[in-house]
Design a protein around this motif. Sequence first.
Motif, PDB file in Angstrom:
ATOM      1  N   GLY A  12     -42.147 -18.313  21.902  1.00  0.00           N
ATOM      2  CA  GLY A  12     -42.972 -18.815  20.265  1.00  0.00           C
ATOM      3  C   GLY A  12     -43.321 -18.505  19.191  1.00  0.00           C
ATOM      4  O   GLY A  12     -44.155 -19.504  18.926  1.00  0.00           O
ATOM      5  N   ALA A  13     -42.177 -16.973  18.599  1.00  0.00           N
ATOM      6  CA  ALA A  13     -43.168 -16.580  17.411  1.00  0.00           C
ATOM      7  C   ALA A  13     -42.647 -17.150  16.392  1.00  0.00           C
ATOM      8  O   ALA A  13     -43.629 -17.709  15.128  1.00  0.00           O
ATOM      9  CB  ALA A  13     -42.992 -15.295  17.469  1.00  0.00           C
ATOM     10  N   GLY A  14     -41.650 -18.439  16.299  1.00  0.00           N
ATOM     11  CA  GLY A  14     -41.723 -19.062  15.283  1.00  0.00           C
ATOM     12  C   GLY A  14     -40.855 -18.532  14.018  1.00  0.00           C
ATOM     13  O   GLY A  14     -40.285 -19.341  12.953  1.00  0.00           O
ATOM     14  N   GLN A  26     -38.851 -26.033  17.059  1.00  0.00           N
ATOM     15  CA  GLN A  26     -39.187 -25.796  18.523  1.00  0.00           C
ATOM     16  C   GLN A  26     -40.346 -27.056  19.162  1.00  0.00           C
ATOM     17  O   GLN A  26     -40.615 -27.965  18.363  1.00  0.00           O
ATOM     18  CB  GLN A  26     -40.925 -25.080  18.016  1.00  0.00           C
ATOM     19  CG  GLN A  26     -40.499 -23.186  17.243  1.00  0.00           C
ATOM     20  CD  GLN A  26     -41.961 -23.490  16.567  1.00  0.00           C
ATOM     21  OE1 GLN A  26     -42.599 -23.300  15.165  1.00  0.00           O
ATOM     22  NE2 GLN A  26     -42.354 -22.008  17.481  1.00  0.00           N
ATOM     23  N   GLY A  30     -43.631 -24.294  21.437  1.00  0.00           N
ATOM     24  CA  GLY A  30     -43.915 -23.594  20.471  1.00  0.00           C
ATOM     25  C   GLY A  30     -42.503 -23.124  21.222  1.00  0.00           C
ATOM     26  O   GLY A  30     -41.949 -21.997  20.437  1.00  0.00           O
ATOM     27  N   VAL A  32     -38.103 -22.898  21.813  1.00  0.00           N
ATOM     28  CA  VAL A  32     -36.976 -22.682  20.219  1.00  0.00           C
ATOM     29  C   VAL A  32     -36.653 -24.260  20.917  1.00  0.00           C
ATOM     30  O   VAL A  32     -36.024 -24.390  21.550  1.00  0.00           O
ATOM     31  CB  VAL A  32     -36.278 -21.727  20.096  1.00  0.00           C
ATOM     32  CG1 VAL A  32     -35.210 -21.260  21.271  1.00  0.00           C
ATOM     33  CG2 VAL A  32     -35.427 -21.707  18.652  1.00  0.00           C
ATOM     34  N   PRO A  55     -38.688 -12.309  17.456  1.00  0.00           N
ATOM     35  CA  PRO A  55     -38.810 -10.867  18.476  1.00  0.00           C
ATOM     36  C   PRO A  55     -38.364 -10.414  19.803  1.00  0.00           C
ATOM     37  O   PRO A  55     -38.156  -9.859  20.442  1.00  0.00           O
ATOM     38  CB  PRO A  55     -40.544 -11.328  17.983  1.00  0.00           C
ATOM     39  CG  PRO A  55     -40.589 -12.300  18.078  1.00  0.00           C
ATOM     40  CD  PRO A  55     -39.580 -13.095  17.060  1.00  0.00           C
ATOM     41  N   VAL A  59     -32.837 -15.935  19.911  1.00  0.00           N
ATOM     42  CA  VAL A  59     -30.981 -16.753  19.518  1.00  0.00           C
ATOM     43  C   VAL A  59     -30.119 -16.200  19.460  1.00  0.00           C
ATOM     44  O   VAL A  59     -30.166 -14.687  19.116  1.00  0.00           O
ATOM     45  CB  VAL A  59     -31.867 -16.369  17.824  1.00  0.00           C
ATOM     46  CG1 VAL A  59     -30.643 -16.393  16.530  1.00  0.00           C
ATOM     47  CG2 VAL A  59     -33.581 -17.519  17.841  1.00  0.00           C
TER      48      VAL A  59
HETATM   49  S1  SF4 Z   1     -36.483 -18.025  19.312  1.00  0.00           S
HETATM   50 FE1  SF4 Z   1     -37.117 -15.592  18.641  1.00  0.00          FE
HETATM   51  S2  SF4 Z   1     -38.170 -16.149  16.800  1.00  0.00           S
HETATM   52 FE2  SF4 Z   1     -37.831 -18.747  17.473  1.00  0.00          FE
HETATM   53  S3  SF4 Z   1     -39.411 -19.150  18.437  1.00  0.00           S
HETATM   54 FE3  SF4 Z   1     -38.260 -18.074  19.883  1.00  0.00          FE
HETATM   55  S4  SF4 Z   1     -39.192 -16.602  19.771  1.00  0.00           S
HETATM   56 FE4  SF4 Z   1     -39.853 -16.846  18.292  1.00  0.00          FE
END
Ligand code: SF4
Length: 63
Positions: A12-14, A26, A30, A32, A55, A59
């Motif tokens: 959920g780092a965004g 998201q 949060g 993806v 991180p 993806v």
């Molecule tokens: S896919 Fe990666 S960058 Fe995107 S919200 Fe999740 S952890 Fe963060």
Amino acid sequence: MHVEGDRDVCVGAGMCVLTAPDVFDQDDDGIVKVLHEQPDAGEEDVVRQAATLCPSGAVKLLS
Ligand code: SF4
């Protein structure tokens, strides 16, 4: 290019949403959501960048 977001490892780092907001979103937690699993050619560079910046390695890019 085919894009997947691994919701089991996303933290959920965004970063993906900040980098490629037309391709990633998201959910309320949060985590993806991939809006376009087959992005346009013009979006491929930012999608690659999002994969690099993510991180957790959530993806995934498949060709
Ligand atoms: S896919 Fe990666 S960058 Fe995107 S919200 Fe999740 S952890 Fe963060």
